[in-house]
Design a protein around this motif. Structure first.
Motif, mmCIF file in Angstrom:
data_model
loop_
_atom_site.group_PDB
_atom_site.id
_atom_site.type_symbol
_atom_site.label_atom_id
_atom_site.label_comp_id
_atom_site.label_asym_id
_atom_site.label_seq_id
_atom_site.Cartn_x
_atom_site.Cartn_y
_atom_site.Cartn_z
ATOM 1 N N PHE A 166 -2.668 2.623 -20.829
ATOM 2 C CA PHE A 166 -3.315 1.924 -21.941
ATOM 3 C C PHE A 166 -3.117 2.687 -23.256
ATOM 4 O O PHE A 166 -3.542 3.814 -23.394
ATOM 5 N N GLN A 167 -2.446 2.068 -24.201
ATOM 6 C CA GLN A 167 -2.098 2.740 -25.447
ATOM 7 C C GLN A 167 -2.606 2.013 -26.682
ATOM 8 O O GLN A 167 -2.092 2.227 -27.744
ATOM 9 N N ASP A 168 -3.517 1.192 -26.546
ATOM 10 C CA ASP A 168 -4.167 0.484 -27.657
ATOM 11 C C ASP A 168 -3.248 -0.414 -28.469
ATOM 12 O O ASP A 168 -3.502 -0.722 -29.603
ATOM 13 N N LYS A 169 -2.147 -0.875 -27.877
ATOM 14 C CA LYS A 169 -1.298 -1.825 -28.601
ATOM 15 C C LYS A 169 -1.294 -3.167 -27.869
ATOM 16 O O LYS A 169 -0.983 -3.237 -26.689
ATOM 17 N N ILE A 170 -1.637 -4.212 -28.592
ATOM 18 C CA ILE A 170 -1.658 -5.557 -28.019
ATOM 19 C C ILE A 170 -0.275 -5.930 -27.470
ATOM 20 O O ILE A 170 -0.133 -6.429 -26.360
ATOM 21 N N LEU A 179 -4.992 -9.611 -17.195
ATOM 22 C CA LEU A 179 -5.285 -8.180 -17.167
ATOM 23 C C LEU A 179 -6.798 -8.011 -17.229
ATOM 24 O O LEU A 179 -7.462 -8.647 -18.046
ATOM 25 N N LEU A 212 0.552 -4.567 -24.093
ATOM 26 C CA LEU A 212 -0.155 -5.221 -22.988
ATOM 27 C C LEU A 212 0.430 -6.602 -22.701
ATOM 28 O O LEU A 212 0.571 -7.009 -21.549
ATOM 29 N N MET A 213 0.801 -7.305 -23.773
ATOM 30 C CA MET A 213 1.403 -8.629 -23.578
ATOM 31 C C MET A 213 2.752 -8.487 -22.851
ATOM 32 O O MET A 213 3.073 -9.275 -21.972
ATOM 33 N N ARG A 219 2.200 -7.842 -19.215
ATOM 34 C CA ARG A 219 1.816 -9.058 -18.510
ATOM 35 C C ARG A 219 3.035 -9.903 -18.188
ATOM 36 O O ARG A 219 3.195 -10.421 -17.084
ATOM 37 N N VAL A 275 -5.919 -2.910 -15.617
ATOM 38 C CA VAL A 275 -5.119 -2.123 -16.554
ATOM 39 C C VAL A 275 -5.331 -0.644 -16.242
ATOM 40 O O VAL A 275 -6.456 -0.195 -16.069
#
Lengths: 141, 433
Positions: free
Chosen positions: B381-385, B411, B388-389, B392, B376
């Motif tokens: 990286f912005q701290d939101k699940i 990740l 990130l999903m 992916r 990652v």
């Protein structure tokens, strides 16, 4: 009124959370609040700490993916209707909340939340005389 | 034991050599006059067709690589007009663009002939039911076996890949006797048969022709034990013709190369010098009868060695060992070619990630599984699940659309991927051959 929260990307493998806490502990960084959002494969660790800038630097040196995120913090009497009221103020203005977590200190509740429009959220909460915490106050709790 | 084309397959080697020399002369003439790319390469070496008189002159000619095919994508190396091309196949190339191959009507006849030899050497006849579980389509496996099966007059069941339940039902109800698929799929089927509760006595399987991916003697033993069949290794690559380049006979003493059509050499992949008979090196083929896409000294990157003694079965055609590995980093995943560089180029096109990645290949329940571990990127990286999903999923879709392979994405934290000697270790292949 903007609070800098530390966000850390963590793979789901044992020992990673320990490593974060040890790294911060060695440098006397105090943790006010902690929350973990997780999926089956990875998680995001969210921390309110006494010195977020220094904490970020320390974790970066240890190769963590870390970022500072802007959040708000409100303090209300320790009853759920106050939490509800604050949330309603925001939802009435269609301000959405990405996530929130809370903890209580004596008779008070401290609520951390991430809103998609923090400036507007601060103004709306202040208009309704909901007490917001400054970073300096929160870090000391 | 039957031999499909006794005249060729048991030919006196001197006579064979004369035939190969004559066919090489014709091929060189064809590429010199019809493929500008080869003419230029020969002229650069100061060669004209007169310089190539016998098969011994082959060493003077330049090599051809998969990159040359890519640089001339899609039809640049074809030696005949498109009006005479009756079939196209394609396989994945090194950087996203597929490798395209074209066949004339005579090439298709040649392919059917070499596949007829292959199936016959595995003991198949017109009394057999050939269950073809290779994929049909751009991949040469399915149609290659199909034409060979029809040529020998067998009853061909073009079941193609997938839908295991239906595979088993047809195998049982039609009484399939010959199974054609990848060796890993054969093992997968063997276990599916066990689980289904079908009795082995209810199946008529006697032999399997397996190829399109590397497999070991241990795998062969396991397939033979579990399916109670003879497992025959076949070899081919689409650039040369597809399956049918070489195949074992029932004595399993190496793969007989159809060298009246595909002339093999073994070279040292570093020095590019031809190695003496019996030494291990990279296999190189010159197609000496092909019309659509004749290739001169095509580097397969497969490592093997050649045996020139006559086989117990009576065939005199040279035999190659089971492939022992590759001289490049190509992976074969469920029969699909995969180069790490392909993955890298897909990742490079995505601004959200840096191409720090690792491929982990494993064989789970006898099927290849690929996991891509990708770091990652801090800037993203912005701290939101959810973000990130979504990332992916996007990586997965981009890879699937350009590679034709479904890959699991994980990740990972930065700098956690294994490095060796400062260089990232891109591939961990946990499959055992």
């Amino acid at each position: 009124m903007i609070i800098h929260q530390l966000s850390v990307f963590l793979e789901n493998k044992s020992g990673r959370l320990t490593e974060v806490l040890e790294t911060l502990g060695q440098e006397n960084i105090k943790i006010t609040a902690l929350s973990v959002a997780d999926t089956s494969e990875f998680g995001i660790l969210r921390l309110i700490v006494s010195d977020p800038v220094k904490a970020k630097k320390l974790l970066k040196e240890k190769s963590f993916t870390v970022n500072l995120t802007e959040v708000l913090s409100i303090i209300t009497p320790n009853e759920s209707r106050y939490y509800a009221k604050a949330l309603k103020v925001l939802s009435d203005l269609e301000i959405s909340i990405e996530y929130t977590y809370a903890f209580s200190v004596g008779e008070k509740s401290v609520i951390i939340l991430r809103a998609n429009n923090p400036e507007l959220a601060i103004k709306a909460l202040q208009d309704q005389e909901i007490e917001l915490l400054r970073a300096s106050e929160l870090y000391k709790i | 034991m039957e031999i499909w084309n006794r005249h060729i397959e048991c030919m006196d080697r001197d006579e064979l050599r004369r035939m190969q020399s004559e066919r090489l002369r014709e091929t060189v003439e064809r590429v010199y006059f019809h493929v500008p790319y080869y003419r230029q390469k020969m002229q650069e070496k100061g060669l004209s067709p007169e310089n190539i008189q016998t098969i011994d002159d082959l060493v003077k000619l330049p090599f051809t690589t998969k990159n040359d095919l890519r640089d001339n994508y899609p039809f640049g190396l074809f030696a005949i007009p498109m009006s005479e091309i009756v079939r196209l196949h394609a396989s994945s190339g090194t950087t996203g663009k597929p490798t395209v191959v074209g066949y004339s009507r005579r090439d298709i006849a040649t392919w059917s002939e070499v596949m007829a030899r292959t199936l016959t050497s595995a003991g198949a006849t017109n009394d057999d039911f050939i269950h073809i579980a290779y994929g049909y389509g751009l991949f040469t496996g399915g149609l290659g076996l199909h034409y060979g099966g029809e040529k020998i007059g067998a009853s061909v069941i073009p079941v193609s890949g997938g839908n295991t339940k239906r595979q088993l039902q047809l195998m049982h109800d039609f009484g399939s006797t010959v199974l054609a698929c990848t060796p890993s799929y054969a093992l997968f089927l063997a276990e599916a048969i066990e689980e289904s509760g079908l009795k082995r006595e209810g199946l008529r399987l006697k032999v399997g022709v397996f190829g399109a991916e590397p497999w070991t003697e241990n795998m062969r033993k396991e397939i033979e034990d579990k399916l109670q069949i003879k497992a025959i290794d076949i070899y081919g690559l689409s650039e040369i013709i597809g399956p049918g380049v070489a195949s074992e006979c029932l004595f399993q003493q190496g793969l007989h190369i159809n060298e009246d059509h595909f002339y093999p050499e073994i070279i040292d992949p570093q020095t590019l010098e031809v190695l003496p008979p019996g030494e291990t090196g990279e296999l190189v083929f010159t197609t000496i009868t092909k019309e659509g896409l004749p290739l001169i000294r095509y580097r397969t990157r497969d490592l093997t060695r050649l045996h020139y003694e006559k086989c117990i079965c009576g065939r005199t055609l040279v035999r190659m060992d089971k492939c022992l590995g590759r001289s490049d980093d190509m992976l074969i995943i469920r029969g699909v070619n995969l180069f790490p560089s392909q993955v890298e180029s897909v990742l490079l096109e995505m601004s959200e990630i840096k191409p720090h990645y690792q491929l982990i290949i494993d064989r789970i329940n006898n099927l290849d599984e690929v996991e891509l571990r990708v770091e990652v990127d801090e800037e993203f990286f912005q701290d939101k699940i959810g973000q990130l999903m979504a990332l992916r999923q996007k990586i997965q879709q981009n890879l699937e659309s350009s590679l034709g392979l479904s890959i699991k994405i994980t990740l990972v934290e930065p700098k956690t991927l294994e490095r060796s000697e400062g260089k990232a270790k891109r591939v961990i292949d946990r499959r055992t051959y």
